[in-house]
Enzyme design. Structure first.
Site, short mmCIF file in Angstrom:
data_model
loop_
_atom_site.label_atom_id
_atom_site.label_comp_id
_atom_site.label_asym_id
_atom_site.label_seq_id
_atom_site.Cartn_x
_atom_site.Cartn_y
_atom_site.Cartn_z
N ARG A 182 -33.95 -40.04 55.03
CA ARG A 182 -32.91 -40.85 54.11
C ARG A 182 -31.75 -41.65 54.76
O ARG A 182 -31.15 -42.46 54.43
CB ARG A 182 -32.38 -39.82 53.16
CG ARG A 182 -33.12 -39.91 51.83
CD ARG A 182 -32.23 -38.87 50.92
NE ARG A 182 -32.42 -39.06 49.46
CZ ARG A 182 -33.05 -38.42 48.83
NH1 ARG A 182 -33.98 -37.57 49.32
NH2 ARG A 182 -33.18 -38.40 47.39
N ARG A 226 -36.19 -38.47 32.42
CA ARG A 226 -36.47 -37.11 33.20
C ARG A 226 -35.35 -36.10 32.90
O ARG A 226 -35.77 -34.88 32.94
CB ARG A 226 -36.83 -37.57 34.81
CG ARG A 226 -37.15 -36.19 35.78
CD ARG A 226 -37.61 -36.69 36.96
NE ARG A 226 -36.41 -36.85 37.96
CZ ARG A 226 -36.51 -37.13 39.20
NH1 ARG A 226 -37.63 -37.38 39.57
NH2 ARG A 226 -35.48 -37.04 39.81
N LYS A 238 -41.99 -40.64 43.71
CA LYS A 238 -42.56 -39.90 44.82
C LYS A 238 -43.00 -38.40 44.67
O LYS A 238 -44.15 -38.34 45.07
CB LYS A 238 -41.44 -39.84 45.92
CG LYS A 238 -41.01 -41.41 46.09
CD LYS A 238 -39.94 -41.16 47.21
CE LYS A 238 -38.44 -40.35 46.96
NZ LYS A 238 -37.69 -40.89 46.06
N ARG A 244 -26.56 -42.39 42.86
CA ARG A 244 -27.68 -42.05 43.91
C ARG A 244 -28.49 -43.31 43.98
O ARG A 244 -29.03 -43.57 45.27
CB ARG A 244 -28.65 -41.20 43.29
CG ARG A 244 -28.32 -39.59 43.26
CD ARG A 244 -28.71 -38.85 42.16
NE ARG A 244 -30.21 -38.56 42.21
CZ ARG A 244 -30.99 -38.46 41.32
NH1 ARG A 244 -30.60 -37.74 40.17
NH2 ARG A 244 -32.28 -38.25 41.53
N ARG A 289 -32.27 -30.83 35.84
CA ARG A 289 -31.59 -31.12 37.13
C ARG A 289 -30.45 -31.77 36.60
O ARG A 289 -30.42 -32.98 36.18
CB ARG A 289 -32.28 -32.24 37.97
CG ARG A 289 -33.55 -31.66 38.80
CD ARG A 289 -34.30 -32.66 39.53
NE ARG A 289 -33.72 -33.56 40.49
CZ ARG A 289 -34.12 -34.31 41.31
NH1 ARG A 289 -35.23 -34.28 41.60
NH2 ARG A 289 -33.30 -35.04 42.17
P1 AMP Z 1 -34.68 -35.82 45.78
O1 AMP Z 1 -35.21 -34.45 45.03
O2 AMP Z 1 -35.10 -36.36 46.71
O3 AMP Z 1 -33.98 -36.84 44.53
O4 AMP Z 1 -33.18 -35.03 46.23
C1 AMP Z 1 -32.18 -34.50 45.48
C2 AMP Z 1 -30.71 -34.94 46.31
O5 AMP Z 1 -30.97 -33.97 47.44
C3 AMP Z 1 -30.40 -35.96 46.68
O6 AMP Z 1 -29.56 -36.82 45.86
C4 AMP Z 1 -29.43 -35.48 48.25
O7 AMP Z 1 -28.26 -35.16 47.61
C5 AMP Z 1 -30.37 -34.38 48.48
N1 AMP Z 1 -31.12 -34.77 49.68
C6 AMP Z 1 -32.71 -34.69 49.62
N2 AMP Z 1 -33.00 -35.00 50.59
C7 AMP Z 1 -32.03 -35.46 51.33
C8 AMP Z 1 -32.07 -36.04 52.70
N3 AMP Z 1 -33.26 -36.34 53.33
N4 AMP Z 1 -30.94 -36.03 53.32
C9 AMP Z 1 -29.76 -35.80 52.64
N5 AMP Z 1 -29.72 -35.14 51.29
C10 AMP Z 1 -31.08 -35.13 50.80
#
Ligand code: AMP
Length: 366
Positions: A265, A304, A190, A322, A310
């Site tokens: 989410r 990654r 994404k 996740r 990360r």
């Molecule tokens: P991402 O970079 O989108 O993979 O997000 C990394 C982490 O940030 C996720 O595993 C969640 O812990 C937190 N996070 C990101 N977006 C959301 C969301 N919309 N709602 C809740 N937690 C989020």
């Protein structure tokens, strides 16, 4: 962005810039017409605003009258001008037709022909705005406040089917907002795709994950709170995430649309997004989802993790958590958007360019 009837408009010129254009026009009229007791003839409906502002800046005796003219239907000139209120005594007077805007010039040309028959001493034309690219008439426009591009504008007296006249600034027609939820499990690509698509479609990319990481890096209160959840692979609580997302959207009042990456989410987040966009007179255009199998995701995320820095990519257990959280809490959102006919699935496996291409096909439709 604002909506008038079925069309969308974005800011084009501030009230202050309009005021300088009025100043410019007033300057020229003050210079040339002192002692001539001109009659300023406003062309309704559009010119009521400029005439009112202009005569306040005119420093000599004058009279004011109005004629009603109509040549536009919607955003197009009809090619015919209807005039009302021509029963004026203009003989031997200096008459200044005051227009808000002149584009094809059809109205002023028709009008000036009629007015000449009323035997004024002098007939002058003043317009706040002129579109020089479309004005091809022989009639000389004596006074111009400001030249503008050939765009359909509303505000400051100008309308789209009678709406928008009261706006103190100018707006220009624009496309409907594209608000796209870029969806898919962690590792679907994404972020990579959003970076490319935001350029291509001139959209603002909001990645909630990136905003959290930025806050963690800068050790803000929000970052400290979010870190405990993110490190475990859990979702940050809705209340916190929704508030943050709203703030990010509000930072971009001029946006032509958004790519939401990693949001919503949960169901509560999807509803909050609907409410937020509704309050802006817009909506989610569609959910475009990258579909990728689980095992590929885990592989990609581990890969990654070697370079992303990360913590949540580095540990296979956290990655699997996740993905699990995704299926339990996030994947059901597919149904939420599918029920509104807004779900567009795209194969997320292949070369990056190819996938951008597949996504573009869907973005073009929205
Ligand atoms: P991402 O970079 O989108 O993979 O997000 C990394 C982490 O940030 C996720 O595993 C969640 O812990 C937190 N996070 C990101 N977006 C959301 C969301 N919309 N709602 C809740 N937690 C989020």
């Amino acid at each position: 962005m604002i909506k008038l009837h079925d069309l969308y408009f974005k800011p084009f010129m501030s009230a202050r810039e309009i005021d300088s254009a009025v100043d410019n026009l007033a300057y020229q009229l003050n210079r040339d017409l002192a002692g001539k007791k001109p009659i300023f003839l406003g062309i309704l409906n559009g010119s009521f605003m400029v005439l009112a502002d202009l005569v306040r800046k005119f420093q000599h005796p004058c009279e004011i009258a109005f004629i009603k003219a109509k040549s536009y239907d919607g955003t197009q000139s009809t090619g015919q001008v209807k005039l009302e209120g021509l029963d004026l005594d203009l003989s031997n007077r200096t008459v200044v037709v005051v227009e808000d805007i002149v584009d094809t010039g059809l109205t002023v040309v028709t009008l000036s022909r009629k007015l000449t028959q009323l035997n004024p001493k002098e007939l002058l034309v003043a317009t706040l705005f002129l579109k020089p690219d479309v004005y091809k008439q022989e009639l000389k426009i004596d006074y111009v406040g400001l030249n503008i591009e050939n765009k359909f504008v509303v505000g400051y007296g100008m309308d789209y089917n009678n709406l928008g006249r009261e706006l103190p600034q100018l707006y220009v027609q624009t496309n409907k907002m594209k608000n796209i939820v870029l969806f898919g499990p962690p590792g679907a690509g994404k972020g990579t795709q959003a970076e490319r698509l935001k350029e291509k479609y001139n959209l603002v990319h909001i990645s909630t994950g990136d905003v959290f990481r930025y806050n963690i890096k800068n050790a803000t209160e929000l970052g400290t709170l979010a870190k405990s959840y993110i490190d475990k692979g859990d979702l940050v609580p809705d209340e916190v995430t929704i508030k943050m997302l709203k703030a990010e959207v509000e930072k971009n009042p001029q946006a032509e649309g958004f790519i939401f990456d990693g949001f919503p989410r949960t169901n509560a987040q999807a509803e909050a997004l609907d409410n937020l966009l509704q309050s802006m007179d817009t909506e989610v255009s569609g959910m475009v989802a990258l579909e990728v199998e689980d095992e590929i995701l885990v592989e990609r995320l581990l890969e990654r993790g070697k370079t992303s820095g990360r913590a949540d990519d580095a540990n296979e257990d956290v990655i699997r958590d996740r993905v699990k959280v995704y299926y339990k809490q996030t994947a059901p959102l597919k149904d939420y958007y599918a029920a509104q006919d807004k779900y567009y699935g795209v194969d997320g496996v292949g070369a990056i360019d190819e996938i951008t291409q597949r996504l573009s096909v869907e973005f073009d439709k929205l």
